[in-house]
Structure formats: structure tokens, C-alpha cells
Design a protein around this motif. Structure first.
Motif, PDB file in Angstrom:
ATOM      1  N   VAL A  60       1.085   5.470   0.964  1.00  0.00           N
ATOM      2  CA  VAL A  60      -0.182   6.168   0.738  1.00  0.00           C
ATOM      3  C   VAL A  60      -1.241   5.667   1.715  1.00  0.00           C
ATOM      4  CG1 VAL A  60      -2.068   6.507  -0.907  1.00  0.00           C
ATOM      5  CG2 VAL A  60       0.298   6.676  -1.681  1.00  0.00           C
ATOM      6  N   LEU A  61      -1.222   4.371   1.985  1.00  0.00           N
ATOM      7  CA  LEU A  61      -2.172   3.797   2.947  1.00  0.00           C
ATOM      8  C   LEU A  61      -1.995   4.432   4.327  1.00  0.00           C
ATOM      9  CD1 LEU A  61      -4.326   1.488   2.910  1.00  0.00           C
ATOM     10  CD2 LEU A  61      -2.579   0.042   3.937  1.00  0.00           C
ATOM     11  N   SER A  62      -0.745   4.591   4.747  1.00  0.00           N
ATOM     12  CA  SER A  62      -0.460   5.214   6.047  1.00  0.00           C
ATOM     13  C   SER A  62      -0.921   6.669   6.069  1.00  0.00           C
ATOM     14  CB  SER A  62       1.043   5.136   6.353  1.00  0.00           C
ATOM     15  OG  SER A  62       1.465   3.797   6.437  1.00  0.00           O
ATOM     16  N   LEU A  63      -0.682   7.384   4.966  1.00  0.00           N
ATOM     17  CA  LEU A  63      -1.097   8.781   4.897  1.00  0.00           C
ATOM     18  C   LEU A  63      -2.612   8.914   4.902  1.00  0.00           C
ATOM     19  CD1 LEU A  63       1.478  10.206   2.326  1.00  0.00           C
ATOM     20  CD2 LEU A  63       1.385  10.645   4.785  1.00  0.00           C
ATOM     21  N   GLN A 116     -10.634   1.677  -3.047  1.00  0.00           N
ATOM     22  CA  GLN A 116     -11.642   1.458  -2.019  1.00  0.00           C
ATOM     23  C   GLN A 116     -10.996   1.187  -0.655  1.00  0.00           C
ATOM     24  OE1 GLN A 116     -13.431  -1.694  -4.252  1.00  0.00           O
ATOM     25  NE2 GLN A 116     -15.203  -0.442  -4.842  1.00  0.00           N
ATOM     26  N   VAL A 117      -9.855   0.535  -0.689  1.00  0.00           N
ATOM     27  CA  VAL A 117      -9.091   0.329   0.549  1.00  0.00           C
ATOM     28  C   VAL A 117      -8.633   1.677   1.094  1.00  0.00           C
ATOM     29  CG1 VAL A 117      -7.000  -0.682   1.543  1.00  0.00           C
ATOM     30  CG2 VAL A 117      -8.356  -1.988  -0.110  1.00  0.00           C
ATOM     31  N   TYR A 118      -8.097   2.526   0.207  1.00  0.00           N
ATOM     32  CA  TYR A 118      -7.652   3.860   0.630  1.00  0.00           C
ATOM     33  C   TYR A 118      -8.800   4.650   1.252  1.00  0.00           C
ATOM     34  CZ  TYR A 118      -3.354   3.222  -2.138  1.00  0.00           C
ATOM     35  OH  TYR A 118      -2.167   2.782  -2.633  1.00  0.00           O
ATOM     36  N   ALA A 122      -9.164   6.027   5.078  1.00  0.00           N
ATOM     37  CA  ALA A 122      -9.371   7.453   5.339  1.00  0.00           C
ATOM     38  C   ALA A 122     -10.605   7.675   6.225  1.00  0.00           C
ATOM     39  CB  ALA A 122      -9.529   8.210   4.023  1.00  0.00           C
ATOM     40  N   LEU A 123     -11.672   6.911   5.985  1.00  0.00           N
ATOM     41  CA  LEU A 123     -12.880   7.034   6.806  1.00  0.00           C
ATOM     42  C   LEU A 123     -12.623   6.561   8.235  1.00  0.00           C
ATOM     43  CD1 LEU A 123     -15.593   5.810   4.261  1.00  0.00           C
ATOM     44  CD2 LEU A 123     -15.213   8.149   5.063  1.00  0.00           C
ATOM     45  N   VAL A 124     -11.858   5.481   8.384  1.00  0.00           N
ATOM     46  CA  VAL A 124     -11.507   5.022   9.725  1.00  0.00           C
ATOM     47  C   VAL A 124     -10.640   6.065  10.422  1.00  0.00           C
ATOM     48  CG1 VAL A 124     -10.240   3.274  11.031  1.00  0.00           C
ATOM     49  CG2 VAL A 124     -11.725   2.577   9.158  1.00  0.00           C
ATOM     50  N   GLY A 125      -9.746   6.705   9.660  1.00  0.00           N
ATOM     51  CA  GLY A 125      -8.930   7.783  10.212  1.00  0.00           C
ATOM     52  C   GLY A 125      -9.784   8.958  10.670  1.00  0.00           C
TER      53      GLY A 125
END
Length: 467
Positions: A60-63, A116-118, A122-125
Motif C-alpha cells: 500500500v505504501l508503494s501504491l 499519516q505515513v500513507y 501520497a503527497l510526495v508522490g
């Protein structure tokens, strides 16, 4: 006699990199930022795994990193074309800085949760969606046209160096100081990247009235303009189609490389680490090779041959290899060819697409090429787990038929999937070579700038304006 010849040779080598000072400055900041991001990504993966001990959390982190980058790429490209190139690069770095800064504030307050990590990833992505079109569109205003493939090779070497050095530094930082120090490292890396962009000198193209009017179009219309630009040009359209197909089948195979290695070595993480390092070293070496070489003359033909070579080595060769040395060599060769393929692709767009729409086109290329990644990842797992590995366990079906090539035992089913992906990727490359629109794109679609143009502002010549 020898000394003048040596001096002339040295002068020619120096001329290859003349006028690239601003690019080198931005490249250095880009390297620092990539390493910082890689260190943080490693630390967050460790954090996600230790939170619950579930592989799903890591996936999920990668996605979370990948999906926003894919979805937002066309819109990011449209926004890049509405900005000066310096501003677009700054927006990408400021977005990453703010996202990591918010996570740091939450972490140091003592209440960080996995969601919050996710969200941060996502924001960095989302910020990364700006970086590729912004950086790719900025290269032609920083270097001469004959230096484009060298510059693209340097960017590729930066990415692969970060992929090797980031996890190594991240592992050390996790062991010695934890996630807090890693967050500070990434924040500082963004500040350094911003400083280099501010210090660099850009020769921005002059936008005329038509271009300004174009920028006032609705953002939704601008977001699809890059795809329309590719579709209107048969050569570029077919080139991106080959890239999409090659990405689809190659990711389908690469997705099972790591579990295949673990299955065939009884979960030997040392071998897996060696395999991953080989990929990073190969990519860095390929980027440096492109820098020294300057790139092929027939870029699209080299791109198709490079894709074919990657399929033959890192997929078909990898599936047939039986030990760590063979795997490392196969993946090193495939990774070495990748910067040549990507550098050729980028330089074609940088020279054949009008400068004022390059952000949109690069956003469209990112969207089209990366859209295949989650699809391939979603398909490869079920195919391995429910089709090919059961065939390997039962010694029947296609795995039994291809046993003389891929061997037997655990992991041989995934090796068959890797072999099939390699054959399909080779077919995509040969299809590209068979298309005159791709093979002879340099003749059919002339460059918008002379290859030996001394003006790094790309299509500008004296008092001319972009049209």
C-alpha cells in the motif's frame, strides 16, 4: 606531433560539456534530493513493516507513492507549461518539502500513525508528478541540443545511484538514530535542491501572445493536450505505444524477480541484496556510459534494440540463470541498457516537440508509460501464486514444458512468467523496429533545433519567439 593531437582531443572532450554549468548545479541538487527521498522511503518501509508486520502495508505504501504520480502527471505537465522552468522545478521541491515537513511535525509531536505515513507518501508522490515533466522540459533550456542525451544519462545515473546508496544509508540511519534523523536529512535535501535551482541560470524561451493566450485555457483541456500532441504525430504515438507495451510486459516480469530469488535461495536475503545492488550499479553505469558516449545517432532504433537487449538479458536470461552470479550479471546488463533507452526517448521528445508544450507531453508520457505498472503488478502476483507456481509444484503444464530452460522446484513457475514477459517485450521491440514511423522518426519528423545549435534555449534563435 603527439602534443597538439592530445591537446585537440582534450579540447574536443571539453567542448562536449561546455556550457553545462547550470545543468551540473541542478543535477547536483537533484542527486542530493533523490538520495534524501530514497533514505526516507526506506525508513518509512521499515516503519510500515514494524507497525503491524504485514506485507500488505508495504505494498500500500508503494501504491500511495505511485498512483498520485500517475494520475496527476497530465495535469502537472499542463501546469509546468504555464510556469517558467525554474518555477516549475521549485514547485516540485517545495511540495515535497512541505509534505515531509508535515510528517516531521507529526512525528516529533509523538503521535504518528500509519495512515499519516500513507498520506505523506501520497503527497510526495503528487510532488514527484511535477518533477519529471519539469526537469525533462528544463533540460533543453540548460544544455545544447547535442548534449541532451548526455544530460539525460546524468539524470538516469543520479536516479540509480540514489537507489543503491539510499537504502544503504537508510539502513545505517535506522539502526543508529531512527526515523527522526532521516526526516531531517530529507528536509535538508529538499532545501539544497531548491538552492541549486535558485542559483542556476536559465535561458527561458520568450513566450509570445499566442502562448500566453494558450496558457489561459481551462486546465482540464490543457491536461489532455499532451496526449493529443502525441496522438497527432504518428511517430511519437507509435513510440509511446511501444514504450507502454514494453513497460507492461517487463514490469509483469520484474514484479516477480525478488520473490523468485527468495524462493530459489531458501529466503537468502544476502543474494537478494546482491541482486538489487546489481540493478542499481548497472543503471548508474549505463547513465555514465551515455554521458561519455553522447548517445546513438539513430535514437529510436537504439531504443528498440535496447528494449530487446533488456528482454534478452534481465528477463529471458534471468529466467534461465540458476545462481546468484548469473542473476546479477543478467540484471546488471539489463539495467545498463535502461538509461540508454530512456535517454533516447527523452531526447526525441525534447527535440521534436515544441518547447511550450513539452511539460504537457512529458506529463502524458509519464501517464501513458506508468499506467501499465499497477496493472502489471496486480496481474503478476495472482498469475504466480495461482497458475505458474502450482504448475511448478505439480510438475505439469507450461512449467513442465519449459523445465529444460527454467529448471524446476520452487520459483520455477515465476521464472516461466519472467520468460514469457521477456518474449512479449522482445516482440514489442521488434514491432517497433518494423514500424517506419518509429524506425525513421528522425527523417520523418525533423528536429525543431539543429543538433549543433550553440544556444541552450532550444528553439530560440536571436530575436525569434516561440510560436
Amino acid at each position: 606531433m603527439t602534443e597538439p593531437v592530445a591537446k585537440r582531443s582534450s579540447a574536443r572532450r571539453a567542448a562536449r560539456f561546455a556550457g553545462m554549468g547550470s545543468f551540473w548545479l541542478i543535477w547536483a541538487g537533484h542527486v542530493v534530493s533523490l538520495v534524501g527521498n530514497s533514505v526516507l522511503r526506506f525508513g518509512l518501509i521499515v516503519q510500515a513493516w514494524t507497525e503491524e508486520g504485514r506485507a500488505t502495508d508495504v505494498v500500500v505504501l508503494s501504491l500511495c507513492a505511485l498512483v498520485p504520480q500517475i494520475v496527476l502527471s497530465p495535469t502537472a505537465g499542463a501546469l509546468v507549461d504555464r510556469m517558467r522552468r525554474r518555477t516549475a522545478l521549485q514547485v516540485a521541491d517545495v511540495g515535497g518539502l512541505l509534505a515531509v515537513g508535515l510528517l516531521g511535525a507529526v512525528y516529533f509531536s509523538g503521535g504518528m500513525d500509519l495512515w499519516q505515513v500513507y498520506l505523506t507518501v501520497a503527497l510526495v508522490g503528487a510532488a514527484a508528478a511535477f518533477q519529471y515533466p519539469a526537469l525533462s522540459a528544463a533540460v533543453p533550456v540548460l544544455v545544447r541540443a547535442d548534449q541532451l542525451q548526455r544530460a539525460n544519462g546524468l539524470l538516469a545515473s543520479a536516479k540509480n545511484t540514489a537507489e543503491v546508496g539510499g537504502p544503504a544509508l537508510g539502513g545505517l540511519m535506522v539502526a543508529l538514530s531512527g526515523l527522526g534523523a532521516i526526516l531531517w536529512i530529507d528536509l535538508v535535501s529538499f532545501v539544497i535542491a531548491l538552492a541549486t535551482v535558485q542559483l542556476a541560470r536559465f535561458r527561458e524561451p520568450v513566450r509570445d501572445g499566442a502562448a500566453a493566450s494558450e496558457s489561459r485555457k481551462r486546465l482540464s483541456a490543457d491536461s489532455v493536450e499532451g496526449l493529443r500532441e502525441l496522438w497527432r504525430r504518428p511517430g511519437l504515438r507509435d513510440l509511446v505505444a511501444v514504450d507502454f507495451l514494453a513497460n507492461l510486459v517487463m514490469v509483469l516480469g520484474f514484479a516477480v524477480v525478488q520473490p523468485m530469488v527468495l524462493a530459489r535461495t531458501d529466503n537468502d536475503v544476502t543474494v537478494l541484496a546482491a541482486v538489487n545492488i546489481s540493478i542499481g550499479l548497472g543503471g548508474a553505469a549505463g547513465g555514465l556510459l551515455l554521458v561519455v558516449w553522447g548517445g546513438p545517432r539513430n535514437r529510436t532504433r537504439a531504443m528498440m534494440l535496447g528494449i530487446a537487449g533488456m528482454c534478452l538479458s534481465s528477463q529471458m536470461g534471468m529466467s534461465a540463470a540458476t545462481g546468484a552470479v548469473g542473476w546479477c550479471v543478467a540484471l546488471f546488463v539489463g539495467a545498463l541498457l535502461m538509461p540508454i533507452v530512456n535517454g533516447a526517448m527523452q531526447s526525441v521528445i525534447q527535440t521534436k516537440v515544441p518547447h511550450q508544450v513539452q511539460g504537457r507531453v512529458f506529463g502524458a508520457v509519464m501517464f501513458a508509460s506508468q499506467l501499465s505498472v499497477p496493472v502489471a503488478m496486480a496481474v503478476s502476483g495472482p498469475l504466480s501464486d495461482h497458475v505458474f507456481e502450482p504448475q511448478a509444484a505439480a510438475d505439469n503444464g507450461l512449467v513442465h514444458l519449459l523445465g529444460p530452460v527454467v529448471g524446476d522446484g520452487p520459483g520455477s513457475g515465476m521464472a516461466v512468467l519472467l520468460l514469457i514477459a521477456g518474449v512479449c517485450g522482445l516482440g514489442a521491440a521488434l514491432w517497433g523496429l518494423s514500424r517506419r514511423s518509429v524506425r525513421e522518426i528522425d527523417t520523418l519528423l525533423p528536429d525543431l533545433v539543429a543538433p549543433d545549435s550553440p544556444d541552450p534555449s532550444s528553439v530560440l534563435d536571436g530575436n525569434e519567439r516561440l510560436t
